[in-house]
Motif scaffolding. Sequence first.
Motif, PDB file in Angstrom:
ATOM      1  N   VAL A  51      20.127 -40.674 -35.784  1.00 48.13           N
ATOM      2  CA  VAL A  51      19.725 -40.940 -37.170  1.00 48.13           C
ATOM      3  C   VAL A  51      18.797 -42.149 -37.239  1.00 48.13           C
ATOM      4  CG1 VAL A  51      20.561 -41.648 -39.439  1.00 48.13           C
ATOM      5  CG2 VAL A  51      21.757 -39.854 -38.186  1.00 48.13           C
ATOM      6  N   LEU A 259      15.524 -36.225 -44.796  1.00 47.69           N
ATOM      7  CA  LEU A 259      16.922 -36.172 -45.218  1.00 47.69           C
ATOM      8  C   LEU A 259      17.540 -34.812 -44.949  1.00 47.69           C
ATOM      9  CD1 LEU A 259      19.411 -37.322 -46.715  1.00 47.69           C
ATOM     10  CD2 LEU A 259      18.355 -36.539 -48.864  1.00 47.69           C
ATOM     11  N   PHE A 260      16.882 -33.748 -45.396  1.00 45.77           N
ATOM     12  CA  PHE A 260      17.495 -32.418 -45.304  1.00 45.77           C
ATOM     13  C   PHE A 260      17.486 -31.860 -43.889  1.00 45.77           C
ATOM     14  CE2 PHE A 260      16.728 -32.493 -49.920  1.00 45.77           C
ATOM     15  CZ  PHE A 260      17.986 -32.108 -50.355  1.00 45.77           C
ATOM     16  N   THR A 262      17.800 -33.650 -41.223  1.00 49.15           N
ATOM     17  CA  THR A 262      18.889 -34.376 -40.550  1.00 49.15           C
ATOM     18  C   THR A 262      20.245 -33.840 -40.989  1.00 49.15           C
ATOM     19  OG1 THR A 262      17.511 -36.367 -40.477  1.00 49.15           O
ATOM     20  CG2 THR A 262      19.868 -36.659 -40.082  1.00 49.15           C
ATOM     21  N   LEU A 263      20.392 -33.566 -42.289  1.00 46.00           N
ATOM     22  CA  LEU A 263      21.656 -33.020 -42.794  1.00 46.00           C
ATOM     23  C   LEU A 263      21.960 -31.653 -42.191  1.00 46.00           C
ATOM     24  CD1 LEU A 263      21.604 -33.983 -46.599  1.00 46.00           C
ATOM     25  CD2 LEU A 263      23.075 -34.924 -44.791  1.00 46.00           C
ATOM     26  N   LEU A 266      23.360 -32.164 -38.718  1.00 48.97           N
ATOM     27  CA  LEU A 266      24.750 -32.635 -38.797  1.00 48.97           C
ATOM     28  C   LEU A 266      25.677 -31.511 -39.246  1.00 48.97           C
ATOM     29  CD1 LEU A 266      24.179 -36.135 -40.454  1.00 48.97           C
ATOM     30  CD2 LEU A 266      24.663 -35.642 -38.053  1.00 48.97           C
ATOM     31  N   ALA A 267      25.221 -30.708 -40.208  1.00 52.15           N
ATOM     32  CA  ALA A 267      26.047 -29.591 -40.682  1.00 52.15           C
ATOM     33  C   ALA A 267      26.264 -28.568 -39.576  1.00 52.15           C
ATOM     34  CB  ALA A 267      25.391 -28.930 -41.891  1.00 52.15           C
TER      35      ALA A 267
END
Length: 453
Positions: A51, A259-260, A262-263, A266-267
């Motif tokens: 991150v 942001l998205f 990276t999310l 992680l998801a």
Amino acid sequence: MAPDSNSREQWSGKIGFILSAIGSAVGLGSIWRFPFVTGENGGGAFVLIYVVCVLLLGLPVLLSEIVLGRSTQRNPVGALRKRAPGTPWFLGGFIGITGTIIILAFYSTVGGWTLSYIWGALADGFGQMSIQQAEARFTQFISDPIIPILWQFLFMMLTMGICLFGLQNGIERTNKFLMPMLGIMLIILVIRGITLPGSGEGIRFILYPDWSSVTFNTVFEALGMAFFSLSIGAGTMVTYGSYLPKKESIPHAVKHVVLFSTLVSLAAGLAIFPAIFSLGYEPNTGPPLVYITLPAVFAQMPGGSLFAILFFFLLSVAALTSSISLLEVPLRYLEDEHGFSRKKGTLLAGGLIFLLGIFATLSFSTLSHVKGIAGLPIFESMDFIASNVLLPLGGLVFILFAGWKWGIRQVFDAAKGEDGKGLPAQLFWEWIARWVTPVLILIVFLFQVLSNL
């Protein structure tokens, strides 16, 4: 001769661009590569380092590429040539275009595998398959000299078909439909994963850092993962940026993309690791995690057939949204610099990439004895050349051009839209982009090249 930029296709608006840029960034790297690299590097500590690297490495390059594209309304070669005429900077654009061609060639191989696994999930849901049976199934499939090429052909036809419809009717409309679907499927899979009995260990693995597992290699892997997960260095974001209207704020869009994407990574980890730990498998099984370990996991999971279909459809969506952005780069070069129509450029670029990709597919069967770079098989050689050489070099060219040739202050000023807003703490980000990001990219490049020679 290059066409008049006033007649150039444009995104319909901010949402279309953001979803398409996220679609480009969110590919097999986020959902296939991120989980197995995380598993090999200790989980939570790797995630935190990743991150940080996304911010320090990814964000400045991403912003610079999009600004370069929008300000020139050209492909990577044409953009650098227009911004610095009479200089060799345009060669950096050719590095990126070559990278996208090679990446899509072997990427289409993996995309074909993923489509075949959707069919497998629909046909039998992987039954009561053990991990040994899953491994045998995968090995038998990739060893066949014909079937994987047919799936690869189907994947490339889907990619080319979307590009043939044009920017708004093809690429943008596809991303507006597929990206929300991808998000919904990921949420469903995350909820299913974290509610399995014994899933807590998997959640702790990805969210809680174990610093004792961190090595220099962990840091370098995180740097590389951040670089590749944002789809930077190959000119895709220069090309996508060239379709962005002048009124839109690039810093605003970049923040959403970072942001998205990276999310999603992680998801993907939260969807996979709780299920793996719940059923007693190891998280550090490497690249086969998706095609060998997960089918065995789904086979033993309550409702596993449904979730297998969802997961491999999700993986195919991610692969497709990235592949269309990769094809758009050489296609746009042919349109801008050589006057090709979209149809002719799509058929030529897509057809040649498919033919090149056949060699990557056959490297697991008929051509398995043929070795390339550093004695690696054809598939891995193509991956090494593109991922470890061309993309870092392309990214280095773009960030050095932005920071030192064009001028980082001018780049950040050109990024502002009608609202006049830039990135918060702009002086800090200017310093990062000029000094920190190039050094980090150079370190990643040298480490990856030297460690694989």
